[in-house]
Scaffold this motif. Sequence first.
Motif, short mmCIF file in Angstrom:
data_model
loop_
_atom_site.label_atom_id
_atom_site.label_comp_id
_atom_site.label_asym_id
_atom_site.label_seq_id
_atom_site.Cartn_x
_atom_site.Cartn_y
_atom_site.Cartn_z
N TYR A 52 41.15 36.01 42.76
CA TYR A 52 40.31 36.35 41.62
C TYR A 52 39.33 35.20 41.38
O TYR A 52 39.21 34.29 42.20
N PRO B 233 32.50 41.65 43.35
CA PRO B 233 33.93 41.94 43.53
C PRO B 233 34.19 43.21 44.33
O PRO B 233 33.30 44.05 44.52
N ARG C 263 39.55 40.04 35.19
CA ARG C 263 40.19 39.78 36.49
C ARG C 263 39.48 40.59 37.56
O ARG C 263 39.74 41.77 37.74
N HIS C 264 38.57 39.95 38.27
CA HIS C 264 37.83 40.60 39.34
C HIS C 264 38.41 40.19 40.69
O HIS C 264 38.63 39.01 40.94
N VAL C 265 38.62 41.16 41.56
CA VAL C 265 39.14 40.89 42.90
C VAL C 265 37.96 40.51 43.80
O VAL C 265 37.12 41.35 44.11
#
Length: 284
Positions: free
Chosen positions: A118, A92, A154-156
Amino acid sequence: MTTTPLSPPFPRPKLVATDLDGTLLRSNGSLSERTRSALEAAKEAGIRIALVTGRPPRCVPALMESIGRHFVIAANGAALYAPDGTAMQISPMRSDAATELVARLRGAVPGVSFAVEYETAYGREPDYPSWSFGKDAVELIGPAEDLLTPAPGRHVLKLLAHHPTLPLDVFYEQARRSAGSSAETTHSTGLSLVEFSAPGVTKAAMLLAWSGGLGIGTDEIAAFGDMPNDLPMLRAVGASYAMANAHPDVVRTARCRTPSNDEDGVAQALERFVAAPPADVALC
């Protein structure tokens, strides 16, 4: 087929990495029966298949259902999935770095809007075009700064930027300069849309890290692509293929050529790999 001559013999590739849109899939987004059969024949011949795409991880289940149970590298290299759908690795973006990039782009390119991918959801600013993001996707709407705020689970994986009026080449250069070394910058759609990943995250980086762990060398990989986000992957492997419909930069970079996606160009190459003796394959 126009090719770049290579001196035989070459062994059959142990791994085939292929982009999807504009490469493996036809222009209407479908997978031809010829290509489906060629993928299965390659697997039966002992060739690993990796679907390497800019599409986000939330698209992976549908891809496996429509194309088959293959390894998938998604989000331009930010995520790797096993054929059973299990996430093997994610890379991420740092939220603070992405937020700083948004601020720099807002200052450098007035009118820009953002979206965020995400693992199982996506978010977009109200001004970002509401293109189809998948029927079952969870959509968040708000300022990019809020969408990039860390949250549990919640990883970008990818930041996207769009400009409503600037030509793609102009917008891309401004975005690339703004990002500098803080992010990988690329584009793949032909629209005035630029994509950012964490530094060092590319299709090539994930492909080589994974294949290296399997004991597969770069000269044992064949890769297919059509757009600039495929360039790192094509530069990294022993046998690189540009589709006949590819972006000019891809055509200049790839070592070999194959017919267009609508002519099943990937399938034609796979059929040659499988038909030839394993130790003596005509790659181009």
